[in-house]
Design a protein around this motif. Structure first.
Motif, PDB file in Angstrom:
ATOM      1  N   GLN A  56      -2.220  -5.580  -4.383  1.00  0.00           N
ATOM      2  CA  GLN A  56      -1.767  -4.971  -3.151  1.00  0.00           C
ATOM      3  C   GLN A  56      -2.082  -3.483  -3.137  1.00  0.00           C
ATOM      4  N   ARG A 114       2.966  -2.082  -2.316  1.00  0.00           N
ATOM      5  CA  ARG A 114       3.191  -2.753  -3.598  1.00  0.00           C
ATOM      6  C   ARG A 114       4.576  -3.378  -3.704  1.00  0.00           C
ATOM      7  N   TRP A 157      -5.030  -5.474   5.857  1.00  0.00           N
ATOM      8  CA  TRP A 157      -5.050  -5.884   4.448  1.00  0.00           C
ATOM      9  C   TRP A 157      -4.705  -7.368   4.291  1.00  0.00           C
TER      10      TRP A 157
END
Length: 216
Positions: free
Chosen positions: A76, A81, A211
């Protein structure tokens, strides 16, 4: 509120989590509840539920739960995170239990309404239990509708943060962020101040969707 859009977002989230090798443990969207059931719960609690919350309970679902988890080995970005799951839930039936628990915290740990930390727990209505012992709650100082705030029992950074101005805004913004986990460290990246609420169209939110590979 466009409930069909919310359903499409839920489908997109669960599909994507499965595609990347994560785990979708639960998707529950029960039928809406009647106004009579809502009134009965209000009488039991001794409060009038916020208008937008009642609207969602009566028009979308009286009991909703989604549980997904990212793959353990997924890399990540540093700013995300702390995000590892999504665990949104609400239930008309469970409201009295959550409220009983919140009142217990006040009586045993946060009794002083003149203390800056304690007072955040007062005049609230808990509707979502966070797995770490915290709560998402309505700030009942507002009449008619109510903003949503975070109640931390252990000096969490998000204690007292406003998450949304009302329940409809909350669901709309939260769903665009894949309903990331209720713990404050999972959604704080998407706020800019204690009063900003979750910002679903901000820079961080757009980076997160890119992402994760979500177009919602």
């Amino acid at each position: 509120m466009d409930y069909e859009l919310i359903r499409k977002r839920i489908q997109a989230i669960t599909t994507r989590i499965n595609e990347i090798g994560g785990e979708v443990q639960e998707v529950v969207i029960d039928e809406p509840v009647s106004l009579e059931q809502i009134i009965k719960t209000e009488e039991q609690l001794g409060v009038t539920l916020p208008e937008s919350f009642k609207k969602v309970l009566n028009e979308f679902s009286g009991n909703f739960s989604l549980r997904w988890f990212l793959p353990d080995n997924m890399e990540q970005p540093n700013e995300f995170r702390e995000i590892f799951c999504g665990t949104p839930h609400w239930s008309l039936e469970l409201l009295p239990q959550f409220e009983e628990d919140r009142i217990g915290w006040i009586e045993n740990v946060f009794p002083n309404p003149k203390d800056d930390y304690d007072v955040v727990w007062h005049n609230k209505l808990a509707f979502c239990e966070v797995r770490n012992g915290d709560y998402l709650a309505f700030d009942m100082k507002n009449s008619g509708d109510a903003p949503i705030v975070y109640l931390s029992h252990d000096d969490g950074e998000g204690h007292g943060f406003k998450i949304a101005n009302n329940f409809v805004e909350f669901i709309d913004n939260w769903s665009r962020l894949a309903f990331v986990g209720c713990e404050d460290w999972q959604w704080l990246s998407f706020t800019t101040s204690p009063e900003s609420g979750i910002i679903s169209d901000g820079v961080a939110a757009n980076r997160f969707r890119t992402w994760l590979g979500l177009e919602i």
